[in-house]
Design a protein around this motif. Structure first.
Motif, PDB file in Angstrom:
ATOM      1  N   SER A 142      -4.836   7.424 -38.559  1.00  0.00           N
ATOM      2  CA  SER A 142      -3.632   8.162 -38.162  1.00  0.00           C
ATOM      3  C   SER A 142      -3.955   9.570 -37.696  1.00  0.00           C
ATOM      4  N   GLN A 143      -5.198  10.019 -37.903  1.00  0.00           N
ATOM      5  CA  GLN A 143      -5.634  11.354 -37.492  1.00  0.00           C
ATOM      6  C   GLN A 143      -6.597  11.301 -36.308  1.00  0.00           C
ATOM      7  N   VAL A 144      -6.587  10.171 -35.626  1.00  0.00           N
ATOM      8  CA  VAL A 144      -7.332  10.012 -34.370  1.00  0.00           C
ATOM      9  C   VAL A 144      -6.284   9.738 -33.299  1.00  0.00           C
ATOM     10  N   TYR A 145      -6.136  10.646 -32.360  1.00  0.00           N
ATOM     11  CA  TYR A 145      -4.954  10.665 -31.512  1.00  0.00           C
ATOM     12  C   TYR A 145      -5.250  10.197 -30.091  1.00  0.00           C
ATOM     13  N   GLY A 146      -4.748   9.011 -29.765  1.00  0.00           N
ATOM     14  CA  GLY A 146      -4.868   8.489 -28.417  1.00  0.00           C
ATOM     15  C   GLY A 146      -3.629   8.808 -27.602  1.00  0.00           C
ATOM     16  N   ILE A 147      -3.666   8.427 -26.343  1.00  0.00           N
ATOM     17  CA  ILE A 147      -2.505   8.643 -25.477  1.00  0.00           C
ATOM     18  C   ILE A 147      -1.427   7.615 -25.790  1.00  0.00           C
ATOM     19  N   ASP A 148      -0.211   7.891 -25.345  1.00  0.00           N
ATOM     20  CA  ASP A 148       0.892   6.950 -25.505  1.00  0.00           C
ATOM     21  C   ASP A 148       0.761   5.887 -24.413  1.00  0.00           C
ATOM     22  N   GLU A 149       0.253   4.729 -24.791  1.00  0.00           N
ATOM     23  CA  GLU A 149      -0.025   3.689 -23.802  1.00  0.00           C
ATOM     24  C   GLU A 149       1.243   3.127 -23.168  1.00  0.00           C
ATOM     25  N   ALA A 150       2.376   3.312 -23.817  1.00  0.00           N
ATOM     26  CA  ALA A 150       3.636   2.840 -23.245  1.00  0.00           C
ATOM     27  C   ALA A 150       3.998   3.607 -21.975  1.00  0.00           C
ATOM     28  N   LEU A 151       3.390   4.784 -21.796  1.00  0.00           N
ATOM     29  CA  LEU A 151       3.692   5.612 -20.630  1.00  0.00           C
ATOM     30  C   LEU A 151       2.756   5.359 -19.454  1.00  0.00           C
ATOM     31  N   LEU A 152       1.783   4.495 -19.632  1.00  0.00           N
ATOM     32  CA  LEU A 152       0.807   4.254 -18.569  1.00  0.00           C
ATOM     33  C   LEU A 152       1.456   3.692 -17.309  1.00  0.00           C
ATOM     34  N   SER A 153       2.573   2.986 -17.472  1.00  0.00           N
ATOM     35  CA  SER A 153       3.258   2.416 -16.314  1.00  0.00           C
ATOM     36  C   SER A 153       4.094   3.445 -15.568  1.00  0.00           C
ATOM     37  N   LYS A 154       4.207   4.644 -16.134  1.00  0.00           N
ATOM     38  CA  LYS A 154       5.025   5.688 -15.503  1.00  0.00           C
ATOM     39  C   LYS A 154       4.153   6.599 -14.644  1.00  0.00           C
ATOM     40  N   SER A 155       3.568   7.618 -15.229  1.00  0.00           N
ATOM     41  CA  SER A 155       2.749   8.542 -14.451  1.00  0.00           C
ATOM     42  C   SER A 155       1.770   9.254 -15.369  1.00  0.00           C
ATOM     43  N   THR A 156       0.703   9.787 -14.778  1.00  0.00           N
ATOM     44  CA  THR A 156      -0.251  10.551 -15.568  1.00  0.00           C
ATOM     45  C   THR A 156       0.380  11.846 -16.079  1.00  0.00           C
ATOM     46  N   ASP A 157       1.324  12.393 -15.311  1.00  0.00           N
ATOM     47  CA  ASP A 157       2.028  13.582 -15.780  1.00  0.00           C
ATOM     48  C   ASP A 157       2.795  13.290 -17.071  1.00  0.00           C
ATOM     49  N   ALA A 158       3.411  12.116 -17.132  1.00  0.00           N
ATOM     50  CA  ALA A 158       4.155  11.731 -18.332  1.00  0.00           C
ATOM     51  C   ALA A 158       3.212  11.554 -19.514  1.00  0.00           C
ATOM     52  N   VAL A 159       2.056  10.960 -19.255  1.00  0.00           N
ATOM     53  CA  VAL A 159       1.066  10.757 -20.313  1.00  0.00           C
ATOM     54  C   VAL A 159       0.598  12.100 -20.863  1.00  0.00           C
ATOM     55  N   ALA A 160       0.250  13.021 -19.968  1.00  0.00           N
ATOM     56  CA  ALA A 160      -0.254  14.334 -20.391  1.00  0.00           C
ATOM     57  C   ALA A 160       0.811  15.142 -21.111  1.00  0.00           C
ATOM     58  N   ALA A 161       2.048  15.118 -20.593  1.00  0.00           N
ATOM     59  CA  ALA A 161       3.133  15.883 -21.211  1.00  0.00           C
ATOM     60  C   ALA A 161       3.419  15.377 -22.622  1.00  0.00           C
ATOM     61  N   ALA A 162       3.415  14.065 -22.800  1.00  0.00           N
ATOM     62  CA  ALA A 162       3.668  13.493 -24.116  1.00  0.00           C
ATOM     63  C   ALA A 162       2.547  13.839 -25.092  1.00  0.00           C
ATOM     64  N   TYR A 163       1.301  13.827 -24.608  1.00  0.00           N
ATOM     65  CA  TYR A 163       0.169  14.150 -25.475  1.00  0.00           C
ATOM     66  C   TYR A 163       0.248  15.609 -25.925  1.00  0.00           C
ATOM     67  N   GLU A 164       0.605  16.489 -25.009  1.00  0.00           N
ATOM     68  CA  GLU A 164       0.744  17.896 -25.367  1.00  0.00           C
ATOM     69  C   GLU A 164       1.846  18.099 -26.398  1.00  0.00           C
ATOM     70  N   GLN A 165       2.990  17.475 -26.165  1.00  0.00           N
ATOM     71  CA  GLN A 165       4.141  17.697 -27.034  1.00  0.00           C
ATOM     72  C   GLN A 165       3.984  17.044 -28.396  1.00  0.00           C
ATOM     73  N   LYS A 166       3.485  15.819 -28.422  1.00  0.00           N
ATOM     74  CA  LYS A 166       3.466  15.052 -29.669  1.00  0.00           C
ATOM     75  C   LYS A 166       2.170  15.200 -30.466  1.00  0.00           C
ATOM     76  N   VAL A 167       1.093  15.588 -29.801  1.00  0.00           N
ATOM     77  CA  VAL A 167      -0.202  15.657 -30.484  1.00  0.00           C
ATOM     78  C   VAL A 167      -0.745  17.082 -30.521  1.00  0.00           C
ATOM     79  N   VAL A 168      -0.951  17.654 -29.345  1.00  0.00           N
ATOM     80  CA  VAL A 168      -1.662  18.923 -29.276  1.00  0.00           C
ATOM     81  C   VAL A 168      -0.884  20.060 -29.920  1.00  0.00           C
ATOM     82  N   ARG A 169       0.358  20.239 -29.534  1.00  0.00           N
ATOM     83  CA  ARG A 169       1.119  21.368 -30.055  1.00  0.00           C
ATOM     84  C   ARG A 169       1.315  21.317 -31.578  1.00  0.00           C
ATOM     85  N   PRO A 170       1.653  20.157 -32.157  1.00  0.00           N
ATOM     86  CA  PRO A 170       1.758  20.110 -33.625  1.00  0.00           C
ATOM     87  C   PRO A 170       0.448  20.464 -34.322  1.00  0.00           C
TER      88      PRO A 170
END
Length: 200
Positions: A142-170
């Motif tokens: 739970s402390q190894v943080y991958g990207i949100d694979e559900a967003l892969l069908s959307k855009s790389t911007d969505a993947v990066a934004a979600a990683y920043e908000q849900k992983v990096v900033r916390p």
């Protein structure tokens, strides 16, 4: 290879131009509010050959971990993919040799960059980090943080934004606004040495 399109996204100034061969998302963060507002102590380490990369890399990681855990109950490290994961296989032994308890249960492992594929794909940096390093040590998954694979069908911007908000900033909030250690490895095909950039 399968000829996969490579895309690059980041929310801060890229460290290098994106490769044109495989999907790639640069998701490294430097600051809670402004990625350019904090100063990191970056060390450029050069190994004369692949054989010596592990010995060059391990000591700064051990020192960074020890320093972080002396001040709080968490150690955050961002890892790149490529050849780096294979060089981490002997890291537990380096901790043992240094007489330092890594306290694996307190580690938080982020991705410095990632290809836009699922973690089970052969091109996944997370997959390589898990198989070469994390699966051999008791870091909570739970402390190894991958990207949100559900967003892969959307855009790389969505993947990066979600990683920043849900992983990096916390994690930045948890650890005083900075990642403890960021490790990137590159092989210069002209000069041949393996070059490692470690930000502490």
């Amino acid at each position: 290879g399968r000829g996969v399109e490579r895309r690059s996204v980041q929310y801060h100034k890229p460290l290098h131009p994106p490769s044109q061969h495989k999907p790639h998302s640069s998701i490294m963060a430097l600051s809670k509010n402004d990625p350019s507002s904090l100063s990191y102590n970056a060390k450029l380490l050069v190994a004369p050959s692949k054989t010596f990369v592990g010995s060059v890399l391990h000591n700064p990681i051990v020192q960074s971990c020890q320093s972080a855990l002396q001040s709080r109950d968490a150690f955050t490290i961002a890892l790149s993919g490529g050849s780096l994961p294979s060089f981490l296989q002997a890291l537990p032994h380096s901790f043992q040799q240094a007489g330092v308890d890594p306290q694996w249960e307190k580690w938080h492992v982020l991705l410095a960059d990632e290809r836009c594929v699922v973690s089970t794909d052969a091109d996944s940096n997370l997959g390589a980090i898990l198989s070469n390093f994390v699966n051999a040590v008791p870091i909570p998954k739970s402390q190894v943080y991958g990207i949100d694979e559900a967003l892969l069908s959307k855009s790389t911007d969505a993947v990066a934004a979600a990683y920043e908000q849900k992983v990096v900033r916390p994690l930045l909030e948890k650890c005083g606004g900075m990642i403890d250690c960021v490790v990137l490895v590159s092989n210069d095909i002209v000069m041949n040495p393996y070059v490692s950039l470690i930000c502490i």
